[in-house]
Write an enzyme that holds these catalytic residues in place. Structure first.
Site, PDB file in Angstrom:
ATOM      1  N   SER A 115     -55.905 -74.180 -23.860  1.00 22.41           N
ATOM      2  CA  SER A 115     -54.664 -74.904 -24.159  1.00 22.41           C
ATOM      3  C   SER A 115     -54.780 -75.698 -25.444  1.00 22.41           C
ATOM      4  O   SER A 115     -53.787 -76.235 -25.928  1.00 22.41           O
ATOM      5  CB  SER A 115     -54.370 -75.892 -23.040  1.00 22.41           C
ATOM      6  OG  SER A 115     -54.164 -75.219 -21.853  1.00 22.41           O
ATOM      7  N   HIS A 136     -53.029 -67.773 -26.395  1.00 22.44           N
ATOM      8  CA  HIS A 136     -52.606 -68.818 -25.465  1.00 22.44           C
ATOM      9  C   HIS A 136     -51.288 -68.433 -24.801  1.00 22.44           C
ATOM     10  O   HIS A 136     -50.244 -68.394 -25.444  1.00 22.44           O
ATOM     11  CB  HIS A 136     -52.467 -70.140 -26.256  1.00 22.44           C
ATOM     12  CG  HIS A 136     -52.060 -71.297 -25.420  1.00 22.44           C
ATOM     13  ND1 HIS A 136     -51.305 -72.336 -25.899  1.00 22.44           N
ATOM     14  CD2 HIS A 136     -52.300 -71.585 -24.115  1.00 22.44           C
ATOM     15  CE1 HIS A 136     -51.095 -73.207 -24.940  1.00 22.44           C
ATOM     16  NE2 HIS A 136     -51.682 -72.783 -23.846  1.00 22.44           N
ATOM     17  N   GLU A 148     -49.200 -67.861 -28.069  1.00 20.99           N
ATOM     18  CA  GLU A 148     -49.572 -68.558 -29.298  1.00 20.99           C
ATOM     19  C   GLU A 148     -50.922 -67.976 -29.730  1.00 20.99           C
ATOM     20  O   GLU A 148     -51.900 -68.044 -28.977  1.00 20.99           O
ATOM     21  CB  GLU A 148     -49.708 -70.047 -28.956  1.00 20.99           C
ATOM     22  CG  GLU A 148     -49.645 -71.008 -30.083  1.00 20.99           C
ATOM     23  CD  GLU A 148     -49.629 -72.454 -29.562  1.00 20.99           C
ATOM     24  OE1 GLU A 148     -50.201 -72.748 -28.494  1.00 20.99           O
ATOM     25  OE2 GLU A 148     -49.036 -73.300 -30.249  1.00 20.99           O
ATOM     26  N   ASN A 186     -48.334 -77.153 -27.307  1.00 18.27           N
ATOM     27  CA  ASN A 186     -48.837 -78.259 -26.484  1.00 18.27           C
ATOM     28  C   ASN A 186     -48.888 -79.576 -27.257  1.00 18.27           C
ATOM     29  O   ASN A 186     -48.727 -80.646 -26.678  1.00 18.27           O
ATOM     30  CB  ASN A 186     -50.222 -77.932 -25.936  1.00 18.27           C
ATOM     31  CG  ASN A 186     -50.139 -77.057 -24.694  1.00 18.27           C
ATOM     32  OD1 ASN A 186     -49.102 -76.990 -24.048  1.00 18.27           O
ATOM     33  ND2 ASN A 186     -51.222 -76.386 -24.365  1.00 18.27           N
TER      34      ASN A 186
HETATM   35  N1  3HC Z   1     -43.817 -64.186 -11.650  1.00 19.87           N
HETATM   36  C1  3HC Z   1     -42.707 -63.458 -11.871  1.00 19.87           C
HETATM   37  N2  3HC Z   1     -41.455 -64.000 -11.872  1.00 19.87           N
HETATM   38  C2  3HC Z   1     -41.353 -65.330 -11.637  1.00 19.87           C
HETATM   39  C3  3HC Z   1     -42.475 -66.148 -11.416  1.00 19.87           C
HETATM   40  C4  3HC Z   1     -43.765 -65.540 -11.437  1.00 19.87           C
HETATM   41  N3  3HC Z   1     -44.879 -66.240 -11.264  1.00 19.87           N
HETATM   42  N4  3HC Z   1     -42.042 -67.422 -11.232  1.00 19.87           N
HETATM   43  C5  3HC Z   1     -40.704 -67.411 -11.342  1.00 19.87           C
HETATM   44  N5  3HC Z   1     -40.283 -66.139 -11.588  1.00 19.87           N
HETATM   45  C6  3HC Z   1     -38.912 -65.678 -11.808  1.00 19.87           C
HETATM   46  C7  3HC Z   1     -38.115 -65.660 -10.520  1.00 19.87           C
HETATM   47  O1  3HC Z   1     -38.268 -64.444  -9.833  1.00 19.87           O
HETATM   48  C8  3HC Z   1     -36.700 -65.863 -11.039  1.00 19.87           C
HETATM   49  O2  3HC Z   1     -36.161 -64.638 -11.528  1.00 19.87           O
HETATM   50  P1  3HC Z   1     -34.565 -64.344 -11.461  1.00 19.87           P
HETATM   51  O3  3HC Z   1     -33.888 -65.498 -12.152  1.00 19.87           O
HETATM   52  O4  3HC Z   1     -34.415 -63.052 -12.196  1.00 19.87           O
HETATM   53  O5  3HC Z   1     -34.268 -64.282 -10.009  1.00 19.87           O
HETATM   54  C9  3HC Z   1     -36.861 -66.734 -12.258  1.00 19.87           C
HETATM   55  O6  3HC Z   1     -38.246 -66.628 -12.660  1.00 19.87           O
HETATM   56  C10 3HC Z   1     -36.522 -68.157 -11.927  1.00 19.87           C
HETATM   57  O7  3HC Z   1     -37.344 -68.577 -10.830  1.00 19.87           O
HETATM   58  P2  3HC Z   1     -36.876 -69.559  -9.683  1.00 19.87           P
HETATM   59  O8  3HC Z   1     -35.416 -69.380  -9.417  1.00 19.87           O
HETATM   60  O9  3HC Z   1     -37.819 -69.418  -8.530  1.00 19.87           O
HETATM   61  O10 3HC Z   1     -37.161 -71.028 -10.228  1.00 19.87           O
HETATM   62  P3  3HC Z   1     -36.666 -71.719 -11.562  1.00 19.87           P
HETATM   63  O11 3HC Z   1     -35.233 -71.440 -11.838  1.00 19.87           O
HETATM   64  O12 3HC Z   1     -37.127 -73.129 -11.493  1.00 19.87           O
HETATM   65  O13 3HC Z   1     -37.488 -71.006 -12.720  1.00 19.87           O
HETATM   66  C11 3HC Z   1     -39.330 -71.137 -14.135  1.00 19.87           C
HETATM   67  C12 3HC Z   1     -38.863 -70.985 -12.709  1.00 19.87           C
HETATM   68  C13 3HC Z   1     -38.972 -69.893 -14.950  1.00 19.87           C
HETATM   69  C14 3HC Z   1     -40.834 -71.318 -14.102  1.00 19.87           C
HETATM   70  C15 3HC Z   1     -38.611 -72.376 -14.776  1.00 19.87           C
HETATM   71  O14 3HC Z   1     -38.758 -73.462 -13.907  1.00 19.87           O
HETATM   72  C16 3HC Z   1     -39.159 -72.758 -16.122  1.00 19.87           C
HETATM   73  O15 3HC Z   1     -38.890 -72.117 -17.125  1.00 19.87           O
HETATM   74  N6  3HC Z   1     -39.955 -73.846 -16.153  1.00 19.87           N
HETATM   75  C17 3HC Z   1     -40.596 -74.299 -17.374  1.00 19.87           C
HETATM   76  C18 3HC Z   1     -41.853 -73.529 -17.590  1.00 19.87           C
HETATM   77  C19 3HC Z   1     -42.630 -73.997 -18.792  1.00 19.87           C
HETATM   78  O16 3HC Z   1     -42.223 -74.834 -19.571  1.00 19.87           O
HETATM   79  N7  3HC Z   1     -43.828 -73.456 -18.935  1.00 19.87           N
HETATM   80  C20 3HC Z   1     -44.738 -73.819 -19.976  1.00 19.87           C
HETATM   81  C21 3HC Z   1     -45.737 -74.772 -19.442  1.00 19.87           C
HETATM   82  S1  3HC Z   1     -46.879 -75.324 -20.682  1.00 19.87           S
HETATM   83  C22 3HC Z   1     -48.128 -74.201 -20.594  1.00 19.87           C
HETATM   84  O17 3HC Z   1     -48.156 -73.326 -19.776  1.00 19.87           O
HETATM   85  C23 3HC Z   1     -49.206 -74.371 -21.598  1.00 19.87           C
HETATM   86  C24 3HC Z   1     -50.514 -74.765 -20.985  1.00 19.87           C
HETATM   87  O18 3HC Z   1     -51.502 -74.628 -21.975  1.00 19.87           O
HETATM   88  C25 3HC Z   1     -50.534 -76.180 -20.456  1.00 19.87           C
END
Ligand code: 3HC
Length: 279
Positions: A115, A136, A148, A186
């Site tokens: 990260s 990343h 990234e 990040n």
């Molecule tokens: N695998 C496949 N599909 C998934 C999934 C997974 N693990 N998790 C969620 N989905 C899909 C669902 O099937 C759903 O699809 P659909 O809309 O076609 O039915 C869609 O994603 C939305 O899921 P949910 O309805 O269950 O829940 P949400 O509406 O809350 O969406 C989310 C989930 C897409 C994760 C959304 O909450 C989101 O975008 N959150 C922000 C994520 C983010 O910012 N991530 C970056 C984090 S920072 C990082 O990772 C860096 C590290 O270094 C710290």
């Protein structure tokens, strides 16, 4: 291509899944057999979830057949690319890079999903610094479009181009960043999550209200505290420590509530408790 993924946690299993779904042969390795068994279950469920949506469930077995699970890293020796996704700790990552470099063929590119730790320092553990870079991914890997790509001090253009074209093939978007603490995304995201934790820790609003504020006031898909729980509070603490140590800038001070939750063993969703409690 033959792709190795080292570390079968949340990120490692997602990375293995997306490579397998784009038709590569994938070997997922972890020292812990139980973690591997759990990863296999999660991947099976997530492959089904993705293929069901596009009415392609008939392809499920073909995708699953691309994946091998092992506790023996040496099976990765002739991989074209290995993505390391072990715990966010420099000492652990340094020893993984040293080990992989000792037995991998000279063609193998070694990437890290860190990260924000130094790519250049990891490359220096190897005799192939030109073939080491950051790759990343973002959580949840099957959903988030970005990769990234991070260029260490000695990473060659060929290495960057190779990883860029693999990323494109997986229908993901890439950006390229220089090796620097936390790279681009990040570096911008973590201070926002940290500030939400200070607001919570100072008792200014409840976790629900802080998250609602950011969801409905700034159109984020989920609020910062829920996102912190999703990323993993243990990982976030390591990441924040890196930012503070590397920059020495007190504006990156660590929220006491984050330290306290981690010390209590509450890492967010993975332990069913963090800023929220999960079933
Ligand atoms: N695998 C496949 N599909 C998934 C999934 C997974 N693990 N998790 C969620 N989905 C899909 C669902 O099937 C759903 O699809 P659909 O809309 O076609 O039915 C869609 O994603 C939305 O899921 P949910 O309805 O269950 O829940 P949400 O509406 O809350 O969406 C989310 C989930 C897409 C994760 C959304 O909450 C989101 O975008 N959150 C922000 C994520 C983010 O910012 N991530 C970056 C984090 S920072 C990082 O990772 C860096 C590290 O270094 C710290």
């Amino acid at each position: 291509m033959k792709i190795g993924v080292v570390g079968s946690g949340i990120m490692g299993n997602g990375i293995a899944q997306v490579f397998a779904m784009s038709g590569h042969t994938v070997i997922l390795s972890d020292l812990n057999k139980q973690a591997l068994d759990k990863a296999e279950l999660v991947i099976n469920q997530n492959v089904e979830r993705v293929l069901k949506k596009s009415n392609q469930l008939d392809k499920k077995q073909t995708v699953l057949d691309c994946l091998t699970y092992t506790t023996d890293n040496s099976l990765l020796k002739d991989a074209d690319l290995i993505v390391e996704a072990v715990t966010e700790n420099m000492e652990v990552k340094r020893s993984v890079f040293k080990e992989l470099d000792s037995f991998c063929t000279s063609k193998t590119i070694l990437a890290t999903n860190t990260s924000g730790l130094s790519i250049t320092e990891l490359a220096n553990m190897t005799n192939r610094p030109g073939k080491v870079c950051g790759m990343h991914f973002f959580n949840p890997v099957p959903v988030m479009k970005l990769v990234e790509i991070v260029r260490g001090a000695e990473t060659t253009d060929e290495t960057i181009q190779f990883v860029q074209s693999l990323t494109k093939e997986m229908e993901k978007v890439s950006i390229v960043a220089k090796d620097s603490p936390l790279f681009v995304v990040n570096r911008i995201l973590i201070p926002m999550l940290s500030e939400a934790m200070f607001v919570y820790g100072e008792g200014i609003a409840s976790a629900e209200d802080i998250d609602s504020g950011m969801v409905y006031g700034t159109n984020q898909p989920i609020g910062p505290l829920r996102l912190a729980d999703m990323i993993g509070l243990d990982t976030l603490l390591y990441v924040q420590e890196t930012l503070l140590e590397e920059t020495g800038d007190s504006k990156y001070r660590i929220p006491p509530i984050l330290k306290q939750l981690v010390r209590a063993g509450h890492y967010g969703r993975k332990t069913n408790k963090g800023f929220y409690t999960y079933e």
